[in-house]
Design an enzyme around this catalytic site. Structure first.
Site, PDB file in Angstrom:
ATOM      1  N   ARG A 105       0.875  -1.208  -0.062  1.00  0.00           N
ATOM      2  CA  ARG A 105       0.056   0.168  -0.086  1.00  0.00           C
ATOM      3  C   ARG A 105       0.761   1.210   0.056  1.00  0.00           C
ATOM      4  NH1 ARG A 105      -5.362   1.483   2.281  1.00  0.00           N
ATOM      5  NH2 ARG A 105      -5.707  -0.749   2.426  1.00  0.00           N
ATOM      6  N   TYR A 211      -0.590 -13.478  -0.396  1.00  0.00           N
ATOM      7  CA  TYR A 211       0.193 -13.070  -1.454  1.00  0.00           C
ATOM      8  C   TYR A 211       1.460 -12.612  -1.645  1.00  0.00           C
ATOM      9  CZ  TYR A 211      -2.615  -8.761  -1.007  1.00  0.00           C
ATOM     10  OH  TYR A 211      -3.155  -7.838  -0.170  1.00  0.00           O
ATOM     11  N   ASP A 289     -14.330   4.878   0.644  1.00  0.00           N
ATOM     12  CA  ASP A 289     -14.755   4.567   1.736  1.00  0.00           C
ATOM     13  C   ASP A 289     -15.755   5.474   2.594  1.00  0.00           C
ATOM     14  OD1 ASP A 289     -13.422   2.204   1.596  1.00  0.00           O
ATOM     15  OD2 ASP A 289     -12.433   2.120   3.434  1.00  0.00           O
TER      16      ASP A 289
HETATM   17  C1  LIG Z   1      -7.656  -5.953   5.881  1.00  0.00           C
HETATM   18  C2  LIG Z   1      -8.104  -5.060   4.685  1.00  0.00           C
HETATM   19  C3  LIG Z   1      -7.444  -5.702   3.542  1.00  0.00           C
HETATM   20  C4  LIG Z   1      -8.044  -4.792   2.498  1.00  0.00           C
HETATM   21  N1  LIG Z   1      -7.415  -5.259   1.163  1.00  0.00           N
HETATM   22  C5  LIG Z   1      -8.071  -4.684   0.140  1.00  0.00           C
HETATM   23  C6  LIG Z   1      -7.230  -4.962  -1.388  1.00  0.00           C
HETATM   24  O1  LIG Z   1      -6.685  -5.992  -1.521  1.00  0.00           O
HETATM   25  N2  LIG Z   1      -7.978  -4.277  -2.515  1.00  0.00           N
HETATM   26  C7  LIG Z   1      -8.681  -3.089  -2.214  1.00  0.00           C
HETATM   27  O2  LIG Z   1      -9.102  -2.679  -3.451  1.00  0.00           O
HETATM   28  N3  LIG Z   1      -9.002  -2.798  -0.996  1.00  0.00           N
HETATM   29  C8  LIG Z   1      -8.589  -3.450  -0.050  1.00  0.00           C
HETATM   30  N4  LIG Z   1      -9.107  -3.131   1.331  1.00  0.00           N
HETATM   31  C9  LIG Z   1     -10.025  -1.695   1.462  1.00  0.00           C
HETATM   32  C10 LIG Z   1      -9.094  -0.521   1.154  1.00  0.00           C
HETATM   33  O3  LIG Z   1      -8.120  -0.459   2.169  1.00  0.00           O
HETATM   34  C11 LIG Z   1     -10.238   0.698   1.488  1.00  0.00           C
HETATM   35  O4  LIG Z   1     -11.487   0.533   0.801  1.00  0.00           O
HETATM   36  C12 LIG Z   1      -9.318   1.899   0.837  1.00  0.00           C
HETATM   37  O5  LIG Z   1      -8.119   2.042   1.514  1.00  0.00           O
HETATM   38  C13 LIG Z   1     -10.326   3.299   0.923  1.00  0.00           C
HETATM   39  O6  LIG Z   1      -9.389   4.261   0.384  1.00  0.00           O
HETATM   40  P1  LIG Z   1      -9.998   5.722   0.768  1.00  0.00           P
HETATM   41  O7  LIG Z   1      -9.277   6.773   0.063  1.00  0.00           O
HETATM   42  O8  LIG Z   1     -11.459   5.884   0.451  1.00  0.00           O
HETATM   43  O9  LIG Z   1      -9.893   5.830   2.217  1.00  0.00           O
HETATM   44  P2  LIG Z   1      -8.651   5.718   3.103  1.00  0.00           P
HETATM   45  O10 LIG Z   1      -7.739   4.743   2.682  1.00  0.00           O
HETATM   46  O11 LIG Z   1      -9.305   5.152   4.513  1.00  0.00           O
HETATM   47  O12 LIG Z   1      -7.802   7.128   3.230  1.00  0.00           O
HETATM   48  C14 LIG Z   1      -8.676   8.192   4.034  1.00  0.00           C
HETATM   49  C15 LIG Z   1      -7.723   9.154   4.203  1.00  0.00           C
HETATM   50  O13 LIG Z   1      -8.240  10.180   4.633  1.00  0.00           O
HETATM   51  C16 LIG Z   1      -7.539  10.962   5.816  1.00  0.00           C
HETATM   52  N5  LIG Z   1      -8.399  11.223   6.978  1.00  0.00           N
HETATM   53  C17 LIG Z   1      -9.595  10.493   7.557  1.00  0.00           C
HETATM   54  N6  LIG Z   1     -10.153  11.694   8.308  1.00  0.00           N
HETATM   55  C18 LIG Z   1      -9.755  12.813   7.904  1.00  0.00           C
HETATM   56  C19 LIG Z   1     -10.030  14.232   8.229  1.00  0.00           C
HETATM   57  N7  LIG Z   1     -11.017  14.509   9.350  1.00  0.00           N
HETATM   58  N8  LIG Z   1      -9.131  15.256   8.172  1.00  0.00           N
HETATM   59  C20 LIG Z   1      -8.211  15.084   7.256  1.00  0.00           C
HETATM   60  N9  LIG Z   1      -7.848  13.756   6.665  1.00  0.00           N
HETATM   61  C21 LIG Z   1      -8.458  12.721   7.162  1.00  0.00           C
HETATM   62  C22 LIG Z   1      -6.807   9.384   6.514  1.00  0.00           C
HETATM   63  O14 LIG Z   1      -5.824   9.810   7.398  1.00  0.00           O
HETATM   64  C23 LIG Z   1      -6.447   8.851   5.394  1.00  0.00           C
HETATM   65  O15 LIG Z   1      -5.398   9.275   4.753  1.00  0.00           O
HETATM   66  C24 LIG Z   1      -8.756  -3.737   2.526  1.00  0.00           C
HETATM   67  C25 LIG Z   1      -9.256  -3.215   3.572  1.00  0.00           C
HETATM   68  C26 LIG Z   1      -8.925  -4.033   4.868  1.00  0.00           C
HETATM   69  C27 LIG Z   1      -9.408  -3.521   6.142  1.00  0.00           C
END
Ligand SMILES: Cc1cc2nc3c(=O)[nH]c(=O)nc-3n(C[C@H](O)[C@H](O)[C@H](O)COP(=O)(O)OP(=O)(O)OC[C@H]3O[C@@H](n4cnc5c(N)ncnc54)[C@H](O)[C@@H]3O)c2cc1C
Length: 391
Positions: A105, A211, A289
């Site tokens: 990641r 993996y 998310d």
């Molecule tokens: C065990 C596990 C395995 C996974 N494996 C996979 C996989 O193999 N393939 C896949 O596609 N997905 C996988 N996922 C899911 C994936 O990790 C998430 O769906 C993805 O990271 C979502 O991305 P995002 O950018 O929406 O949110 P996030 O990655 O959660 O990023 C959110 C960002 O916002 C920041 N943030 C939060 N609140 C605030 C705030 N109030 N002010 C400023 N910044 C803030 C956080 O610090 C973070 O940097 C997995 C999840 C888990 C738990």
């Protein structure tokens, strides 16, 4: 429509950085506010399937992506007791074009961050957004310990505990899904020889995925167990390798050998929301998310976040803002809901507890895998074959 348009993105995760780059490439002036003091995340792997690779390719990051990732040849579902094959999904048909990749990641975040900075995106760390106010005339963000910020367009890419989500959807707290996940990295390949496949061992009430990462220098482990409750204060905690080894002691020797090599492990309570009813409102939108957290049982959360990022930028570039935001939700909500339902179904299918039911289900899958392997893979075409950059 986006040339010179100011956009503020909350969250420098995969969705936020992907969206920042897509918007900047279309002429927008983009700021990303990230709560963490530094970018990068605790070590863990990610599967980026061809639908996510399509977005990263279209963003111009394909070369760096392939250099950092391991291209998976197949996904193997295995019975936990003897490691006997149940189903094999041959991914060869994707490898020529898009590839199905496994990446660290932190490596993916670095590639996205570099791409965004090169395109002129300003990434500001130590900026925790604590409140949101405003409407069509502009959005005001409260930032902990800093002056308030305002922007004509704000995108919430702030993950599961999204502040922007709460602004657009006042009710609904995240709920515990009854599953926890251990995540660990061990040095070297699983077994003696490096290979390029995702292995998923299915057992009653639990499963374990492995993996390779970084050319086989590391093996990624995600081990999931059903639990009644999550007692920790935070949604992730330091785990104990001995507990992990005990919980999976009834799995086959190859799993036990791998777990014996685990020195450090983190434990995550898997929480999620229902898919948000409102993904957009005047002057703001949610991606990833923040809009639709999913169980990781189809490895699609980050892939969906990348798809959202692309589609939102595409809509905003071609339509007036109000219409673009509506169109974005229209194009994305149905697909995200369908993928999440399929991931939920996998939670049941992987964890069958009734021995007779499990043996029967595995026999059916084994027969399908042997007799009609192409048909098995075709069932996933709607996920992996989806290319938002060409729709
Ligand atoms: C065990 C596990 C395995 C996974 N494996 C996979 C996989 O193999 N393939 C896949 O596609 N997905 C996988 N996922 C899911 C994936 O990790 C998430 O769906 C993805 O990271 C979502 O991305 P995002 O950018 O929406 O949110 P996030 O990655 O959660 O990023 C959110 C960002 O916002 C920041 N943030 C939060 N609140 C605030 C705030 N109030 N002010 C400023 N910044 C803030 C956080 O610090 C973070 O940097 C997995 C999840 C888990 C738990």
């Amino acid at each position: 429509m986006l040339i010179g348009q100011q956009v503020t993105i909350v969250g420098a995760g995969i969705g936020g950085l992907g969206c920042a780059l897509a918007l900047a490439q279309r002429g927008a002036k983009v700021r990303v506010l990230e709560q963490a003091d530094e970018l990068g995340e605790v070590g863990a792997g990610l599967q980026i399937s061809p639908n996510g690779v399509a977005v990263l390719d279209a963003l111009g990051l394909g070369k760096q992506l392939r250099a950092a990732g391991v291209s998976m040849t197949d996904i193997r579902l295995l019975d936990c007791t003897h490691g006997a094959p149940v189903l094999r999904m041959n991914l060869a048909k994707y490898s020529a074009d898009r590839a199905y990749l496994a990446l660290h990641r932190a490596d993916l975040l670095k590639i996205l961050e570099q791409g965004a900075r090169d395109a002129g995106v300003a990434i500001e760390t130590g900026m925790a957004v604590t409140g949101v106010d405003g409407n069509g005339a502009g959005i005001r963000l409260d930032v902990a310990g800093r002056a308030g910020q305002s922007a004509p367009l704000v995108i919430g890419a702030d993950g599961l505990h999204s502040v922007l989500r709460a602004h657009l959807n006042p009710s609904g707290a995240p709920f515990f899904t009854g599953q926890v996940a251990w995540r660990a990295l061990v040095a070297g390949p699983q077994g003696g020889m490096p290979d390029s496949c995702v292995r998923l061992y299915m057992g009653p009430g639990k499963h374990l995925v492995t993996y390779p990462l970084r050319g086989g220098a590391l093996t990624n482990i995600v081990a999931v167990q059903e639990r009644d409750e999550w007692a920790e204060e935070s949604w992730s905690a330091k785990g104990n390798p001995a507990v992990l080894q005990t919980v999976f002691r009834d799995f086959c020797p190859e799993v036990r050998d791998l777990l014996a090599r685990v020195k450090e492990v983190s434990l995550w309570g898997l929480f999620r929301h229902k898919v948000a009813p409102n993904w957009t409102g005047p002057g703001c939108a949610l991606i990833g998310d923040a809009a639709h957290p999913t169980l990781p049982f189809l490895a699609q959360g980050a892939n969906l976040a990348l798809e959202d990022a692309w589609v939102l930028a595409d809509c905003l570039a071609s339509m007036e803002q109000g219409a673009a935001l509506k169109e974005y939700q229209l194009r994305r909500k149905g697909r995200a809901t369908k993928v999440i339902a399929a991931a939920n179904a996998n939670a049941r299918n992987y964890h069958l507890r009734n021995p007779a039911l499990r043996i029967g289900a595995h026999m059916i899958l084994r027969a399908a895998s042997n007799l009609a392997p192409r048909r098995v893979l075709r069932q996933f075409d709607w996920i992996y074959g989806h290319d938002v950059t060409h729709s």
